[in-house]
Design a protein around this motif. Structure first.
Motif, short mmCIF file in Angstrom:
data_model
loop_
_atom_site.label_atom_id
_atom_site.label_comp_id
_atom_site.label_asym_id
_atom_site.label_seq_id
_atom_site.Cartn_x
_atom_site.Cartn_y
_atom_site.Cartn_z
N ARG A 5 -130.40 -45.70 3.37
CA ARG A 5 -130.31 -44.33 3.86
C ARG A 5 -129.49 -43.53 2.87
NH1 ARG A 5 -127.34 -42.92 9.38
NH2 ARG A 5 -125.58 -43.57 8.12
N MET A 7 -127.78 -39.93 1.96
CA MET A 7 -127.32 -38.71 2.62
C MET A 7 -126.71 -37.79 1.58
SD MET A 7 -125.70 -40.17 6.15
CE MET A 7 -125.33 -38.55 6.73
N LYS A 10 -130.39 -32.14 -0.81
CA LYS A 10 -131.77 -32.52 -1.10
C LYS A 10 -132.00 -32.76 -2.59
CE LYS A 10 -136.39 -31.10 0.36
NZ LYS A 10 -137.13 -30.09 1.09
N MET A 13 -130.32 -35.98 -3.86
CA MET A 13 -131.02 -37.19 -3.43
C MET A 13 -132.31 -37.40 -4.22
SD MET A 13 -130.41 -37.65 0.62
CE MET A 13 -130.89 -36.02 1.12
N THR A 36 -132.96 -32.84 7.94
CA THR A 36 -131.68 -32.13 7.92
C THR A 36 -130.74 -32.72 8.96
OG1 THR A 36 -132.53 -30.44 9.41
CG2 THR A 36 -132.63 -29.96 7.07
N ASN A 37 -129.45 -32.72 8.64
CA ASN A 37 -128.44 -33.19 9.59
C ASN A 37 -128.18 -32.09 10.61
OD1 ASN A 37 -128.15 -35.61 8.26
ND2 ASN A 37 -126.36 -34.97 7.09
N TYR A 43 -127.13 -30.30 4.07
CA TYR A 43 -127.14 -31.75 3.89
C TYR A 43 -128.18 -32.39 4.80
CZ TYR A 43 -122.73 -30.87 1.58
OH TYR A 43 -121.76 -30.38 0.75
N GLY A 44 -128.68 -33.53 4.35
CA GLY A 44 -129.66 -34.25 5.14
C GLY A 44 -129.71 -35.70 4.73
N ARG A 45 -130.81 -36.34 5.09
CA ARG A 45 -130.95 -37.76 4.80
C ARG A 45 -132.40 -38.11 4.49
NH1 ARG A 45 -130.55 -36.36 9.83
NH2 ARG A 45 -131.77 -37.38 11.42
N TYR A 47 -134.76 -41.83 4.03
CA TYR A 47 -134.77 -43.28 4.22
C TYR A 47 -135.74 -43.91 3.23
CZ TYR A 47 -132.54 -41.98 8.59
OH TYR A 47 -131.69 -41.43 9.52
#
Length: 54
Positions: A5, A7, A10, A13, A36-37, A43-45, A47
């Motif tokens: 994961r 985080m 964008k 990452m 998005t968080n 910020y987001g994530r 996988y």
């Protein structure tokens, strides 16, 4: 198989994902969309699932 994961921002990452794709002996099996968080759009994530290639 290993699940990862990421985080962060964008664009940060996506740069890291490019680098992971370049690692010899590692194959990216699956990559999710950017989520998005809660409470922030900055910020987001993402996988990933990766495997070691022999």
């Amino acid at each position: 198989m290993i699940k990862i994961r990421l985080m962060g921002k964008k664009e940060d990452m996506h740069e890291m994902i490019k680098r992971i794709y370049q690692i010899k002996g590692i194959e990216v099996m699956e990559l999710s969309d950017f989520y998005t968080n809660k409470g922030t759009s900055k910020y987001g994530r993402i996988y990933m699932e990766v495997e070691q290639v022999k």
